[in-house]
Design a protein around this motif. Structure first.
Motif, PDB file in Angstrom:
ATOM      1  N   ASP A 216       0.863  -1.186   0.000  1.00  0.00           N
ATOM      2  CA  ASP A 216       0.000   0.000   0.000  1.00  0.00           C
ATOM      3  C   ASP A 216       0.897   1.234   0.000  1.00  0.00           C
TER       4      ASP A 216
ATOM      5  N   ASP B 273      -0.017   4.277  -0.295  1.00  0.00           N
ATOM      6  CA  ASP B 273      -0.612   5.370   0.476  1.00  0.00           C
ATOM      7  C   ASP B 273      -0.181   5.321   1.944  1.00  0.00           C
ATOM      8  N   ALA B 274       0.097   4.130   2.440  1.00  0.00           N
ATOM      9  CA  ALA B 274       0.497   3.977   3.846  1.00  0.00           C
ATOM     10  C   ALA B 274       2.009   4.033   4.009  1.00  0.00           C
TER      11      ALA B 274
ATOM     12  N   LEU C  54       2.785   8.466   1.959  1.00  0.00           N
ATOM     13  CA  LEU C  54       2.555   9.051   3.284  1.00  0.00           C
ATOM     14  C   LEU C  54       3.825   9.635   3.885  1.00  0.00           C
TER      15      LEU C  54
ATOM     16  N   ARG D 106      -4.472   7.210   6.549  1.00  0.00           N
ATOM     17  CA  ARG D 106      -3.622   6.413   5.657  1.00  0.00           C
ATOM     18  C   ARG D 106      -2.607   5.572   6.424  1.00  0.00           C
TER      19      ARG D 106
END
Length: 345
Positions: free
Chosen positions: A102, A104-105, A109, A149
Motif C-alpha cells: 500500500d 498510500d500507507a 505518506l 492512511r
C-alpha cells in the motif's frame, strides 16, 4: 585489580606523609647555602635522566596504542561497510512505487509531504521511553498515527527503513553518497549515529515484521536489476547469503545479524576509538608530568631565578620532600606496574 588499586592509594598517602615529614625535618635544621645548591643540582640531574626514560617509555606505549587503534579502525571500516550494504538494501526496497502493498500507507505518506521529516528514532523512542523530541515533532508524530492512511506495522517498517537511508531531519533529501551504486568506501560511521541505532534496537524492530512474514513488500515487483543489486549487497554482508532468494526470510536473517552483531560490534569499536588515556597509561602519564614539574621545572626555576637565600631554602626543602615522596611512590609501585605490563588477563 581492587587490591592493586587500594595498595596504590595507601602508598600514595604514605608518600605524601613522608614528603611532609622530610620537609618539616629539613626546615628544623640549619642548612648552609651549599646544601641548597647541591640539592637542586642533584635533583635536576637525577630527574632529568629519569624523565627522559619515562618519556621514551611513555611514547613507546603511545606507539603501541596507536597500532592497536589502527587495527580497531580497520575493523570499524569493515563493520561500517556491512551497515552501508544494509542501508543500500533498505534504499532499494523503499525507492520505487508499487513495491509495497500500500503506497498510500508508505511511500506517499512518508516519502514526501507533511510527514517527510519524521525520523524513526523520534517516532519509536517517544513511545518506549521518556525521550521527548520538540513539540512540533511530537505533534507531527501524533498526527501521523491519527492519519487515516497510516497502517501500524507497514508504515512503521517503511519509516524505519527509509530513516536508515536518509537524514530525515535534514532539508537535503538526497541520500548519502555511499548509497549510490556499490562502491566500497573506507569511512566509518560516527558514534552518535550508531548509538542511536543501538539505543532504539533498530534492526531488531525491523526484524520483527519480516520474521512474522507480513506481506508488506511485493518482491516480485522489483526489476531483475534491483533484485540482483539487493542480493549482491546481502552476499557482501556475509557470503552465506550468496544464491539466497529475496524474501521476508532473507530480510529477517539480515536484520537479525545486524541487530545481534554488526551494530553492537561497531558501537563497541567506536567507543574504543574514542577512548583517550585511561588506567595504566594515565598513571604513567601522571608520574611523567609530576617528574617533569617537580623534578625539572620547579628545581630549574628555583636554581636560576630565586635570589633570596631564605626563600630559596624553603623552596628547596619543598622540592626535596616532593621528590622523595614521588620516588618512594614509584619504587614501591614498581612491582605492580611491571606486573600490569606483562599480565594481559
Amino acid at each position: 585489580m581492587q587490591t592493586w588499586n587500594w595498595t596504590m592509594i595507601c602508598l600514595g598517602i604514605i608518600s605524601i606523609e613522608l614528603s611532609v615529614f622530610l620537609f618539616i625535618s629539613l626546615e628544623n635544621q640549619k642548612l648552609d647555602v651549599d646544601f641548597t645548591k647541591n640539592s637542586l643540582e642533584l635533583i635536576l640531574t637525577i630527574n632529568g635522566l629519569f624523565s627522559a626514560i619515562l618519556v621514551t617509555y611513555f611514547f613507546n606505549r603511545i606507539s603501541w596504542i596507536l597500532s592497536l587503534k589502527k587495527e580497531t579502525y580497520d575493523e570499524a571500516i569493515e563493520f561500517s561497510q556491512k551497515i552501508t550494504e544494509f542501508r543500500r538494501i533498505c534504499d532499494k526496497l523503499t525507492e520505487f512505487y508499487n513495491v509495497w502493498d500500500d503506497d498510500d500507507a508508505t511511500k506517499s505518506l512518508l516519502g514526501h509531504g507533511t510527514y517527510k521529516h519524521i525520523d524513526y528514532y523520534d517516532f519509536k523512542m517517544l513511545s518506549i521511553s521518556d525521550y521527548k523530541p520538540s513539540e512540533k515533532e511530537i505533534e507531527l508524530i501524533k498526527n501521523l498515527k491519527e492519519d487515516k492512511r497510516y497502517k501500524s506495522g507497514m508504515s512503521d517498517l517503511f519509516l524505519g527503513m527509509v530513516s536508515l537511508v536518509r537524514n530525515r531531519k535534514s532539508r537535503n533529501m538526497f541520500k548519502d553518497s555511499e548509497l549510490y551504486k556499490d562502491f566500497q568506501k573506507k569511512g566509518i560511521y560516527n558514534l552518535e549515529y550508531i548509538q542511536r541505532c543501538v539505543e532504539v534496537d533498530y534492526a531488531s524492530r525491523l526484524w520483527y515484521w519480516f520474521d512474522k512474514d507480513y506481506a508488506y513488500i511485493n518482491y516480485h515487483a522489483l526489476s531483475k536489476k534491483s533484485k540482483d543489486y539487493i542480493l549482491n549487497a546481502c552476499a557482501r554482508i556475509d557470503p552465506k547469503y550468496k544464491g539466497a532468494e529475496l524474501n521476508n526470510k532473507l530480510m529477517a536473517e539480515i536484520c537479525d545479524d545486524m541487530n545481534e552483531h554488526y551494530f553492537k560490534e561497531l558501537y563497541q569499536l567506536l567507543l574504543d576509538l574514542r577512548k583517550g588515556l585511561s588506567g595504566f597509561n594515565l598513571l604513567i602519564f601522571s608520574i611523567l608530568i609530576a617528574s617533569l614539574v617537580f623534578g625539572v621545572l620547579l628545581p630549574f626555576f628555583t636554581y636560576f631565578t630565586i635570589d633570596n637565600i631564605k626563600l630559596k631554602e624553603i623552596f628547596t626543602n619543598i622540592i626535596v620532600g616532593l621528590n622523595f615522596g614521588l620516588l618512594f611512590f614509584f619504587i614501591t609501585n614498581l612491582y605492580g606496574i611491571i606486573k600490569r605490563e606483562i599480565t594481559w588477563t
